[in-house]
Design a protein around this motif. Structure first.
Motif, PDB file in Angstrom:
ATOM      1  N   ALA A 261     -50.402  11.458 -44.776  1.00  0.00           N
ATOM      2  CA  ALA A 261     -50.884  10.574 -43.431  1.00  0.00           C
ATOM      3  C   ALA A 261     -49.719  10.288 -42.380  1.00  0.00           C
ATOM      4  O   ALA A 261     -49.786  10.168 -41.547  1.00  0.00           O
ATOM      5  CB  ALA A 261     -51.539   9.270 -43.769  1.00  0.00           C
ATOM      6  N   ASN A 262     -48.473  10.596 -42.955  1.00  0.00           N
ATOM      7  CA  ASN A 262     -47.129  10.388 -42.410  1.00  0.00           C
ATOM      8  C   ASN A 262     -46.385  11.656 -42.137  1.00  0.00           C
ATOM      9  O   ASN A 262     -45.254  11.653 -41.687  1.00  0.00           O
ATOM     10  CB  ASN A 262     -46.195   9.567 -43.498  1.00  0.00           C
ATOM     11  CG  ASN A 262     -46.549   8.194 -43.626  1.00  0.00           C
ATOM     12  OD1 ASN A 262     -46.986   7.500 -42.705  1.00  0.00           O
ATOM     13  ND2 ASN A 262     -46.573   7.538 -44.875  1.00  0.00           N
ATOM     14  N   ASN A 263     -47.133  12.754 -42.428  1.00  0.00           N
ATOM     15  CA  ASN A 263     -46.631  14.208 -42.068  1.00  0.00           C
ATOM     16  C   ASN A 263     -47.240  14.704 -40.830  1.00  0.00           C
ATOM     17  O   ASN A 263     -48.381  14.989 -40.823  1.00  0.00           O
ATOM     18  CB  ASN A 263     -46.591  15.085 -42.997  1.00  0.00           C
ATOM     19  CG  ASN A 263     -45.943  16.245 -42.919  1.00  0.00           C
ATOM     20  OD1 ASN A 263     -45.393  16.711 -41.893  1.00  0.00           O
ATOM     21  ND2 ASN A 263     -46.082  17.202 -44.049  1.00  0.00           N
TER      22      ASN A 263
ATOM     23  N   GLU B 186     -38.372  10.663 -41.631  1.00  0.00           N
ATOM     24  CA  GLU B 186     -39.000   9.285 -41.060  1.00  0.00           C
ATOM     25  C   GLU B 186     -39.676   8.710 -42.176  1.00  0.00           C
ATOM     26  O   GLU B 186     -39.207   8.113 -43.002  1.00  0.00           O
ATOM     27  CB  GLU B 186     -39.703   9.991 -39.555  1.00  0.00           C
ATOM     28  CG  GLU B 186     -38.728  10.648 -38.891  1.00  0.00           C
ATOM     29  CD  GLU B 186     -39.320  11.412 -37.590  1.00  0.00           C
ATOM     30  OE1 GLU B 186     -40.568  11.486 -37.540  1.00  0.00           O
ATOM     31  OE2 GLU B 186     -38.831  11.384 -36.556  1.00  0.00           O
ATOM     32  N   ALA B 187     -41.099   8.340 -41.821  1.00  0.00           N
ATOM     33  CA  ALA B 187     -41.924   7.686 -42.638  1.00  0.00           C
ATOM     34  C   ALA B 187     -42.238   8.059 -44.143  1.00  0.00           C
ATOM     35  O   ALA B 187     -42.479   7.443 -44.839  1.00  0.00           O
ATOM     36  CB  ALA B 187     -43.221   7.497 -41.953  1.00  0.00           C
ATOM     37  N   ARG B 188     -41.902   9.289 -44.050  1.00  0.00           N
ATOM     38  CA  ARG B 188     -41.905  10.020 -45.631  1.00  0.00           C
ATOM     39  C   ARG B 188     -40.622   9.952 -46.427  1.00  0.00           C
ATOM     40  O   ARG B 188     -40.618  10.220 -47.559  1.00  0.00           O
ATOM     41  CB  ARG B 188     -42.233  11.575 -45.535  1.00  0.00           C
ATOM     42  CG  ARG B 188     -43.487  11.864 -44.654  1.00  0.00           C
ATOM     43  CD  ARG B 188     -43.938  13.324 -44.674  1.00  0.00           C
ATOM     44  NE  ARG B 188     -42.554  14.157 -44.622  1.00  0.00           N
ATOM     45  CZ  ARG B 188     -42.136  14.642 -43.098  1.00  0.00           C
ATOM     46  NH1 ARG B 188     -42.491  13.669 -42.141  1.00  0.00           N
ATOM     47  NH2 ARG B 188     -41.200  15.325 -43.103  1.00  0.00           N
TER      48      ARG B 188
ATOM     49  N   ARG C 253     -54.706  14.994 -42.439  1.00  0.00           N
ATOM     50  CA  ARG C 253     -53.890  13.617 -42.429  1.00  0.00           C
ATOM     51  C   ARG C 253     -54.597  12.201 -42.460  1.00  0.00           C
ATOM     52  O   ARG C 253     -54.232  11.190 -42.388  1.00  0.00           O
ATOM     53  CB  ARG C 253     -53.279  13.489 -41.097  1.00  0.00           C
ATOM     54  CG  ARG C 253     -52.028  14.743 -40.922  1.00  0.00           C
ATOM     55  CD  ARG C 253     -51.348  14.453 -39.393  1.00  0.00           C
ATOM     56  NE  ARG C 253     -50.581  13.238 -39.341  1.00  0.00           N
ATOM     57  CZ  ARG C 253     -49.917  12.529 -38.623  1.00  0.00           C
ATOM     58  NH1 ARG C 253     -50.089  13.174 -37.276  1.00  0.00           N
ATOM     59  NH2 ARG C 253     -49.035  11.490 -38.652  1.00  0.00           N
TER      60      ARG C 253
ATOM     61  N   ARG D 242     -52.521  10.062 -48.940  1.00  0.00           N
ATOM     62  CA  ARG D 242     -51.511   8.964 -48.360  1.00  0.00           C
ATOM     63  C   ARG D 242     -50.273   9.736 -48.057  1.00  0.00           C
ATOM     64  O   ARG D 242     -49.801   8.936 -46.905  1.00  0.00           O
ATOM     65  CB  ARG D 242     -51.340   7.825 -49.540  1.00  0.00           C
ATOM     66  CG  ARG D 242     -52.672   7.355 -49.724  1.00  0.00           C
ATOM     67  CD  ARG D 242     -52.398   6.194 -50.828  1.00  0.00           C
ATOM     68  NE  ARG D 242     -51.464   6.319 -51.865  1.00  0.00           N
ATOM     69  CZ  ARG D 242     -52.219   6.687 -53.126  1.00  0.00           C
ATOM     70  NH1 ARG D 242     -53.594   6.618 -52.986  1.00  0.00           N
ATOM     71  NH2 ARG D 242     -51.674   6.832 -54.493  1.00  0.00           N
ATOM     72  N   HIS D 243     -49.620  10.496 -48.621  1.00  0.00           N
ATOM     73  CA  HIS D 243     -48.245  11.127 -48.295  1.00  0.00           C
ATOM     74  C   HIS D 243     -48.535  11.862 -46.919  1.00  0.00           C
ATOM     75  O   HIS D 243     -47.662  11.808 -46.104  1.00  0.00           O
ATOM     76  CB  HIS D 243     -47.797  11.825 -49.247  1.00  0.00           C
ATOM     77  CG  HIS D 243     -47.204  11.305 -50.595  1.00  0.00           C
ATOM     78  ND1 HIS D 243     -46.725  11.844 -51.661  1.00  0.00           N
ATOM     79  CD2 HIS D 243     -47.319   9.912 -50.811  1.00  0.00           C
ATOM     80  CE1 HIS D 243     -46.452  10.903 -52.329  1.00  0.00           C
ATOM     81  NE2 HIS D 243     -46.731   9.674 -52.204  1.00  0.00           N
TER      82      HIS D 243
END
Length: 393
Positions: free
Chosen positions: A180-182, A364-366, A188, A177-178
């Motif tokens: 997926a934002n990297n 960003e999203a992370r 991913r 899940r983490h």
């Protein structure tokens, strides 16, 4: 003794073996990215420490000659999976001691597919004592050694505390899940706990394939400098190394007759305790952690060795969601080794890159909101452990 700032970081997306550029090209791209991030030229770097595990002597020079041939000292570093953070340790030490004002730490790896193995079969292995202890404690000679090391450590936790196999699956699902934002993570795609449990079995009752990190190739780099150098060149001083420690094995690794000790539990705990003491903080003060999750099992026992939860409390830590966003501390927002990948020489510097971005507020999203203290844990069997605490200034 000077404050040491991380003023530039860079890495390339990690890739499967055979799906990547040659090592010197990967390393040059990561180095140029770190230099650009810092806003300096290679001619301003006074020393370089270059880490890799699988490569010939002076491969560090071969890599950096692609960037420049300035005549500076280039030190080649090999400390197994903690190689990248060992290079960072040496670069930080050179700056903090006043030997230089600006240093580069670079790590890269060009790996082969499949399980890790010895390169030199005509001499004693540096792992012979570890292998002997593992054979005595867990057996299962048909299973690759790395799985026996860390699977055995996880099994020891299961045997003592009743930890469920599904808890390791939850850790792997969290990593996905983490990741997926990297954008630079190798894997991913989000996987569920159920999918992890249903993956091919590597060790019945102990491990499935998705609980192990993949062989990976890649490169990452960091520029560290003194406060005076940063001020003189108007560099970003928002992230500094607040404390750092490196440890190696003690007799407990073999005398305790516990697979958790064989894979460095006390080594990691000692490094973490030195860092907390030097920084005047405790594990409860940490906002975000990049830790060495080569297997989901090592992530779980590392929660305890780093003091993020009490010994025996790791399963509750996971079940309560204290290892992710909204919990006590976000662990491996990058996706960790399990999802981002684990190119041995580059791993420690990829962890550094993630945490610097977190403290700068550019993840960003992370992004872990309000992150002020970030802890890095990078461990190599054989053995060495480096724990680093970064602070947003």
């Amino acid at each position: 003794m000077s404050n040491v700032y991380v003023v530039g970081v860079g890495m390339i997306p990690f890739a499967k073996p055979g799906k990547h550029a040659p090592y010197h090209e990967m390393a040059a791209v990561a180095t140029r990215a770190a230099l650009a991030d810092a806003g300096i030229g290679y001619d301003q770097v006074q020393q370089a420490y270059v880490g890799y595990v699988y490569g010939d002597s002076t491969a560090g020079q071969r890599a950096l000659y692609e960037v420049g041939m300035s005549g500076i000292p280039i030190v080649n570093v090999n400390n197994n999976c903690s190689t990248g953070s060992t290079a960072l340790f040496l670069a930080r030490q050179a700056v903090q001691s006043g030997a230089v004002e600006c240093a580069l730490a670079l790590g890269f790896e060009h790996m082969n597919p499949g399980a890790l193995g010895a390169v030199f079969a005509d001499r004693p292995s540096p792992f012979d004592r570890f292998d002997g202890a593992t054979e005595q404690l867990v057996g299962h000679a048909e299973i690759p050694l790395a799985l026996r090391y860390f699977g055995g450590a996880g099994k020891a936790h299961m045997d003592q505390y009743g930890t469920s196999l599904s808890t390791f699956a939850k850790i792997r699902a969290k990593a996905s899940r983490h990741a997926a934002n990297n954008p630079v993570a190798l894997f991913r795609s989000v996987v569920s706990e159920e999918e992890v449990m249903a993956a091919p079995v590597m060790w019945p009752g102990v491990m499935t394939r998705l609980m192990a990190c993949p062989p990976t190739c890649g490169a990452a780099a960091a520029i560290v400098c003194s406060e005076a150098f940063a001020r003189a060149h108007d560099l970003d001083r928002s992230v500094r190394v607040k404390a750092q420690a490196m440890t190696t094995d003690t007799p407990a690794a073999f005398e305790a007759r516990d697979m958790r000790e064989v894979v460095g539990f006390s080594m990691a705990r000692e490094a973490a305790n030195r860092v907390y003491e030097a920084a005047g903080v405790g594990p409860e003060d940490i906002d975000v952690v990049e830790l060495h999750d080569c297997f989901a099992h090592n992530e779980l026992i590392s929660y305890e060795s780093l003091g993020l939860c009490p010994e025996g409390g790791a399963e509750k830590f996971v079940l309560d969601g204290d290892n992710t966003y909204g919990g006590a501390v976000v662990t491996n927002p990058s996706g960790g080794l399990l999802s981002k990948g684990h190119p041995l020489g580059a791993t420690g510097l990829a962890q550094c890159t993630e945490l610097v971005q977190q403290l700068r507020g550019t993840a960003e999203a992370r992004q872990v909101q309000g992150a002020r203290l970030a802890l890095q844990h990078n461990l190599g069997l054989g053995g060495a452990c480096v724990v680093t605490l970064y602070e947003r200034v």
